[in-house]
Design an enzyme around this catalytic site. Structure first.
Site, short mmCIF file in Angstrom:
data_model
loop_
_atom_site.label_atom_id
_atom_site.label_comp_id
_atom_site.label_asym_id
_atom_site.label_seq_id
_atom_site.Cartn_x
_atom_site.Cartn_y
_atom_site.Cartn_z
N PHE A 93 -97.83 1.89 -64.17
CA PHE A 93 -96.78 2.08 -65.16
C PHE A 93 -95.55 1.21 -64.92
O PHE A 93 -94.43 1.69 -64.94
CB PHE A 93 -96.40 3.57 -65.26
CG PHE A 93 -97.58 4.42 -65.55
CD1 PHE A 93 -98.17 4.41 -66.81
CD2 PHE A 93 -98.17 5.20 -64.57
CE1 PHE A 93 -99.29 5.18 -67.09
CE2 PHE A 93 -99.27 5.98 -64.84
CZ PHE A 93 -99.84 5.97 -66.11
N HIS A 94 -95.78 -0.06 -64.71
CA HIS A 94 -94.69 -1.02 -64.59
C HIS A 94 -94.90 -2.19 -65.54
O HIS A 94 -94.87 -3.35 -65.14
CB HIS A 94 -94.58 -1.53 -63.15
CG HIS A 94 -94.15 -0.48 -62.19
ND1 HIS A 94 -95.02 0.12 -61.32
CD2 HIS A 94 -92.96 0.13 -62.01
CE1 HIS A 94 -94.37 1.03 -60.62
NE2 HIS A 94 -93.12 1.06 -61.02
N PRO A 95 -95.15 -1.89 -66.82
CA PRO A 95 -95.35 -3.01 -67.75
C PRO A 95 -94.05 -3.78 -67.96
O PRO A 95 -92.96 -3.22 -67.92
CB PRO A 95 -95.79 -2.32 -69.04
CG PRO A 95 -95.26 -0.94 -68.95
CD PRO A 95 -95.21 -0.60 -67.48
#
Length: 173
Positions: A93-95
């Site tokens: 979850f680090h786009p």
């Protein structure tokens, strides 16, 4: 007792996209993550699992090591490891990069974080990062926010006329 290891691909070759579904702003966007579209990315993860297994077989882990739970001792060849990865791989979850900052044709915002072609709109989050940094995205995102605050305050002070300061001295006995 036990332990877990994770393999993270921090510089993937695949490029995803976010686009409008329709002119209606209430419609959800079309998001294409394109995870594992590059065979090179998949092979890096397969090699990472193999390397992690080698590390966990060293004597430093002897007192902690039990049976391998995932992917499991029976998952050994590249085909089986790839199948496991494709079935179980996920994001952390680090786009980033959906509103890339820059001057090229893919850029959405300029160096002042202003959206090209939209007056009064800035983007202030990790989506402006043109490429993923190797470390965690939290600190760079905080710095983007700090820089944006400075840019917004500076723009606000330019747009407002300077007011004269008035000082009154009062004396009493």
């Amino acid at each position: 007792m036990g332990f877990t290891g994770l393999i993270a691909l921090v510089h993937p070759e695949n490029i995803g996209s976010v686009s409008l579904r329709s002119p209606d702003p209430k419609d959800t966007p079309v998001i294409r993550l394109n995870y594992l579209q590059s065979q090179s990315d998949v092979q890096k993860l397969v090699d990472g699992v193999k390397l992690m297994r080698q590390l966990f077989q060293t004597s430093a882990f002897d007192e902690f090591r039990g049976r391998e739970v995932a992917p499991g001792a029976d998952v050994t060849d590249d085909v089986a490891l790839e199948a496991y990865i494709r079935e179980n791989c996920g994001t952390v979850f680090h786009p980033i990069g959906t509103c890339k900052m820059g001057t090229d044709s893919m850029a959405v915002v300029d160096s002042q974080l202003r959206v090209y072609g939209v007056e009064g709109l800035r983007v202030v989050d990790a989506s402006i990062m043109p490429t993923l940094n190797t470390g965690h995205t939290n600190a760079p995102t905080i710095m983007i926010g700090e820089k944006a605050a400075d840019l917004i305050k500076a723009a606000d002070s330019v747009s407002k006329p300077a007011q004269k300061a008035q000082v009154t001295h009062t004396y009493s006995q």
